[in-house]
Design a protein around this motif. Structure first.
Motif, PDB file in Angstrom:
ATOM      1  N   UNK A  61       0.823  -1.203   0.000  1.00  0.00           N
ATOM      2  CA  UNK A  61       0.000   0.000   0.000  1.00  0.00           C
ATOM      3  C   UNK A  61       0.862   1.260   0.000  1.00  0.00           C
ATOM      4  N   UNK A  62       1.898   1.271   0.821  1.00  0.00           N
ATOM      5  CA  UNK A  62       2.753   2.455   0.922  1.00  0.00           C
ATOM      6  C   UNK A  62       3.704   2.605  -0.259  1.00  0.00           C
ATOM      7  N   UNK A  63       3.925   1.545  -1.020  1.00  0.00           N
ATOM      8  CA  UNK A  63       4.788   1.651  -2.199  1.00  0.00           C
ATOM      9  C   UNK A  63       4.166   2.563  -3.248  1.00  0.00           C
ATOM     10  N   UNK A  64       2.847   2.656  -3.270  1.00  0.00           N
ATOM     11  CA  UNK A  64       2.175   3.503  -4.257  1.00  0.00           C
ATOM     12  C   UNK A  64       2.008   4.943  -3.780  1.00  0.00           C
ATOM     13  N   UNK A  65       2.440   5.238  -2.563  1.00  0.00           N
ATOM     14  CA  UNK A  65       2.280   6.583  -2.000  1.00  0.00           C
ATOM     15  C   UNK A  65       3.561   7.363  -2.175  1.00  0.00           C
ATOM     16  N   UNK A  66       3.443   8.589  -2.660  1.00  0.00           N
ATOM     17  CA  UNK A  66       4.605   9.481  -2.721  1.00  0.00           C
ATOM     18  C   UNK A  66       4.300  10.716  -1.885  1.00  0.00           C
TER      19      UNK A  66
END
Length: 135
Positions: A61-66
């Motif tokens: 989930x956090x890999x897609x957050x910038x």
């Protein structure tokens, strides 16, 4: 895509209960966790299978957050750009509340503190009478 990631430990604990049960520092900041590429979560050495699954889901989930580092942190920053202090937070909490006309007379005098507290309690209707204490 704007993705809002909940930051409250209560919300995270309810969404990832198995993973949260292994956290050694539940009050760490989001900035500290996200500053390292491997998510500095300070977890217990061995995770249960359910905690491993939740950790994998959270990492995906956090890999897609910038993060936008140019955006100021509005939770802790003040409008004047200074860091948030306890004094400023306390004042913000009581903005709009009516000013007690007797507060200055009670607190700004040279009587002992126990006398000031005794005067403050009936002013706030908190001094119990014998009838109220028996009830």
């Amino acid at each position: 895509l704007d993705l809002w990631v909940p930051c409250s430990t209560d919300i995270l604990a309810s969404q990832y209960p198995a993973l949260f049960s292994h956290v050694l520092r539940p009050s760490t900041s989001v900035a500290r966790v996200l500053s390292s590429p491997d998510l500095c979560l300070d977890l217990a050495p061995r995770l249960t299978h359910a905690a491993e699954l939740e950790l994998g889901y959270l990492r995906n989930l956090l890999a897609s957050v910038s993060l936008n580092l140019q955006e100021p942190d509005r939770r802790t920053g003040r409008s004047d750009g200074k860091p948030l202090t306890c004094n400023a937070a306390y004042k913000a909490l009581w903005v709009g509340e009516p000013i007690d006309p007797l507060a200055m007379a009670i607190w700004k005098n040279y009587t002992p503190n126990k006398c000031r507290i005794f005067l403050w309690l009936p002013n706030k209707n908190r001094l119990f009478t014998n009838e109220r204490r028996f009830r």
